[in-house]
Design an enzyme around this catalytic site. Sequence first.
Site, short mmCIF file in Angstrom:
data_model
loop_
_atom_site.label_atom_id
_atom_site.label_comp_id
_atom_site.label_asym_id
_atom_site.label_seq_id
_atom_site.Cartn_x
_atom_site.Cartn_y
_atom_site.Cartn_z
N HIS A 1 -5.60 8.56 1.73
CA HIS A 1 -4.46 7.85 2.32
C HIS A 1 -3.22 8.74 2.37
CE1 HIS A 1 -2.02 4.18 3.12
NE2 HIS A 1 -1.08 4.88 2.50
N GLU A 2 -2.88 9.35 1.25
CA GLU A 2 -1.66 10.15 1.21
C GLU A 2 -1.80 11.40 2.07
OE1 GLU A 2 0.73 8.57 0.06
OE2 GLU A 2 -0.43 7.08 -1.05
N MET B 1 2.65 9.03 -3.46
CA MET B 1 3.68 9.23 -2.45
C MET B 1 3.37 10.46 -1.61
SD MET B 1 6.37 8.22 -1.02
CE MET B 1 7.02 9.09 0.40
N GLU C 1 2.17 2.70 7.42
CA GLU C 1 1.30 2.22 6.34
C GLU C 1 0.08 1.47 6.86
OE1 GLU C 1 1.43 3.39 3.58
OE2 GLU C 1 3.49 4.08 3.31
#
Length: 877
Positions: free
Chosen positions: A304-305, A270, A327
Site C-alpha cells: 500500500h505505502e 506513512m 487512499e
Amino acid sequence: MKESQPSAIYLKDYQVPPFLIDKTELTFDLDETTTVVTSRLHMRRNPASGKSTQPLILDGGPDMKLIGVAMDDYQLPPEEYRLIDDKLIITATADEFLLTCETLIEPQNNTRLEGLYRSSSMFCTQCEAEGFRHITYYLDRPDVMSVFTTTIIADSKRYPVMLSNGNEIERGMTDEGKTFVVWQDPFPKPAYLFALVAGDLAVKDDHFVTMSGRKVALQIFTESHNIDKVDYAMEALKLSMRWDEEVYGREYDLDIFMIVAVDDFNMGAMENKGLNIFNSSCLLASPETTTDDAYLRVEAIVAHEYFHNWSGNRVTCRDWFQLSLKEGFTVFRDQTFSADMHSETVKRVEDVSFLKTAQFAEDAGPMSHPVRPSSFIEISNFYTLTVYEKGAEIVRMIHTLLGAQKFRQGSDLYFERHDGQAVTCDDFIAAMEDASGVDLSHFSRWYSQAGTPVVTAKDEYDAEQGIYRLTLTQETPETPNQPTKLPLHMPVRVGLLDENGNELAAGYQGDASVEHVLDFTQASQVFEFTDVRECPVPSLYRGFSAPVKLRYDYSSENLLTLMSADSDGFNRWSSAQQLAVNELTQLIEQAKSGVELSIHSQLVKGFKRLLSDESLDPAMVALILALPSQAYLSELATSIYPAEIKQARAHLKALLANSLKDEFKKTYQSLNTQVDYEATATEIARRSLKNTTLSYWLETADEQALVAVAEQFSNANNMTDQFAALSIAVQNSHPQADTFMDAFYQQWQNEPLVVNKWLMLSASQERPDALDVVTGLMSHPAFDLKNPNKVRSVLGGFGQSVSAFHNLDGSGYAFLADQIIVLNKRNPQIASRLCTPLTRWKKMQPELSSKMKAQLERIMAEELSKDVYEVISKSLL
C-alpha cells in the site's frame, strides 16, 4: 467544554492558495532538549488566485516558538508580523520573495506524535495530515507543492543514521563538530509527505532493477534488535515494485527507497516520498513472533505505502476532502495485489467481512459521511473506513463497469495527465471516462452520497416461456445532513443455479452465458433473462460487486445450495453467513425473551458437506465455518443486546461442535502436522482450518481436545499455532488457561509486539472480574500510555469483552470515558478513535443506552481537542 467551539471547514469554500512555494530549504539542528528548525521558503504570489493584496498567512502549531522571521535579507521586527491562533500573518509582501523562519521545538515532549517527535531514542516525523505545521510555519495544505532540500545536523555518535526524502547529495562536518547530511527530493510534493528520521539504527540492504534497467537501492532501518525481522518486508517490497510495473506500468523514480520501523506511531504507516515510516507492528515479522494474519498485513501495508508513490505522491489530492482519491485508489491496488499473491476469493471475503462489520456501522452512525466529505472540523477524524474501504469499493466498481483493459487505459491517462499535480476525485473520473468512452456522471454520486444502499430483490419465473424476471429496488437510508438520497449506478454480477447447484445459461441483452453484469441505475428496475430452463436460485452481487445490503427472501434450502455449490466463492461464504444470521436472530430473540435456547440448525448439514469435501480450499472452509461476529450481529441489529448476542453465538457454536464433533476432530488431526513454517497461501490455509476446527472441537469438552490444545500451545514452532491455542484456551475456559497466559507472557515479555497480543487477549476475556483485569493491565509493566499500539491493545480488547465493556451498571463505559479524557490532552488522534464504541448509544438496548449517553455528556463537559469534540458533539445530536 470550551466557550467557543471549533468551526467546520467546507468543501464548497475551497479556494486556490494565494501563494506558492517553489523551493523549500530546511535545516534541522537536532538536540536532546531543543531542536532549532530553519526554513527558507522561495515564495511567490499565485497568479491563479487573483488576490494581489492578500496577506501571507502561514500555519503553525501551539508548541512551537518563533525565534525570528526574515523576508529576503530583511529581519522583520515584531510589529511587522502577527501571531494569532497559531498562525503567522505578514501583511506586506512582494510578488516574489525568500521567507526565512527560525523556530524552536521540543520533540521529546511531543506526546501527540504529530510533526517531529521522539520514539525511543530516535527522532521521527508524522506530517499527514497537518503535522508539518508543528515543525515550522508553512502553507500546510496538499495543493502547495514544493521541491524540498533538507539538511540534518546532529551528533553522529548518537544519531549515525540521518534520513530524509529523496536522494542524499552531501555529507560533512560543521564547525562545531557535528555531522550534517543533505537530502534533496527532485519531485515537488506537499508538506504532508515530508519525512525525517535520525537515530542509531541497523539497516537491511538490498536492491531492485526496474523495468527500464535502473538499479534502485532498497534499505529497511530498525533498532538493532529487530533487524532480523525485516526479510519478509523486503521481499514484499520487491514483489510490490514488480507488480506495479506489470499491472499498472508504474516504475519507481528515485535512486533509493527507504523504510524505517518506529514503535510509537498513531497510524499503520506513512508513504512519505522515498522514506516510508512504519509502525513496527506493520513491518516486523518472524515465524516465532508473528501470526499468519500479521504476515499478510505486513505484505499488504508495504505494498500500500509503496503504491502511493504514484497514487498519492506523484499525483496527490488537491484538498483533504479528496482524501479517497489517493487512499481509496491505493487500497484497491493493495487489495488486488494481495489477491494476486494469494487467494483472490479468500482476500475478497476478508475485505468484505471487515467492510460489512465496521464500515457499514460507520455509515449508520453519527459520523456517517460521503467518501468525499462536504465538511469537517478535524481532518484526522476522516481517515475513516468510508474514505479507505468504501473508497476502494468505488474504484472496484469502476473496474467492473469498464473491464480490466479500459480501466488500465484510464489509470495510464490519469497518471500521464496529472503527474506532479494536486487533483480531485472528478479528475480521476474524467480520466476513466475519456480513456474508456463510458459515461460515469451518474456513477459519480457514490462520491457525494453517504450511507449504505439497501437493495431489495424480488423475482418471478415464467416456466412456459422460460423467462426469469428479477426486480431490484434500491433505497439509501437518511444520514446526517443528507435526508434526500438519489439512485446510484451499481454493477450487479448475477448467476443462476438450478436446485442441484448447477449453473444455468441464460440470455440477457443478446448474450447467453452463465453470468451477467447488470447496470442497475434506477430506484427500481426489472431485468429479464430468457431461455432459462427451470426456476433458478439467483446468485446475486457475486464477488460483492457493489457495497450494498441485499434483501432477498432466500429459503434455507436456497442458502444451502449456494453455500455448497455456487461457483462464486464469495457467495458461498455469504450464503453461509446469511444462514447463520437467520439462525442466530432466532436465538437472540429467544434470549431476549428469557426462554431456553433451542433451534434445529441447517448449518449442521452445510458444515458437514464442507468438511467432507477435500477439494475445497481449506482457507475458504475456515472462513465459512466462522460464525458471524458479535460486532457484525450488532451492526445488523435494530437494537443491540450485547449479552444476548453473546449467548446466542455461544449456543449455536456449541450445537455445531457437538453435532459434528467427529468431523472437527478428524479434520484437526489430519491437518496437525509438524512442518517448518512457511508464510505461503497453502500453509496459511492449512493452519487456518486446523485452528478453526480445534476451536470447535474444544467446545465439546472432549478430554482429547483439552490435551490437543495444551500440546499445540507447548509444542508449536510458530506464533500462529501457539497464539491460536492460547486464544482457544482462554475463550473456551480451558482449565489451564491462566497457566498458559502466564507462561506465554514469561516466554515473550521481551518482544513488545507479542506482548501487545497478550495484552489484547487479556483485556478481551469474558469473566466476572473482567473490568478489574483491564484496570490492572493499565498499570502493568508492559503497558505504556504513550504508545498507541499498547493503548489500542488494551482498550481494543476491552471493547470486545461483553463482561467488561457492556457491564449493566455502566462501569465499563465510565472506564472508557476516563481514558478518553486523559488521552484527549496527550494524543487527540488516539482519543477520538476510542470514542467510536460510545457513539453507538442510540442503537443500544435502553438499559445501556442511557449509560452510554451519560458518558458522552461527561466527556463533552471537558475542554476538548478538535478531534474529540467533533466526534462527541455529532454523537449527541
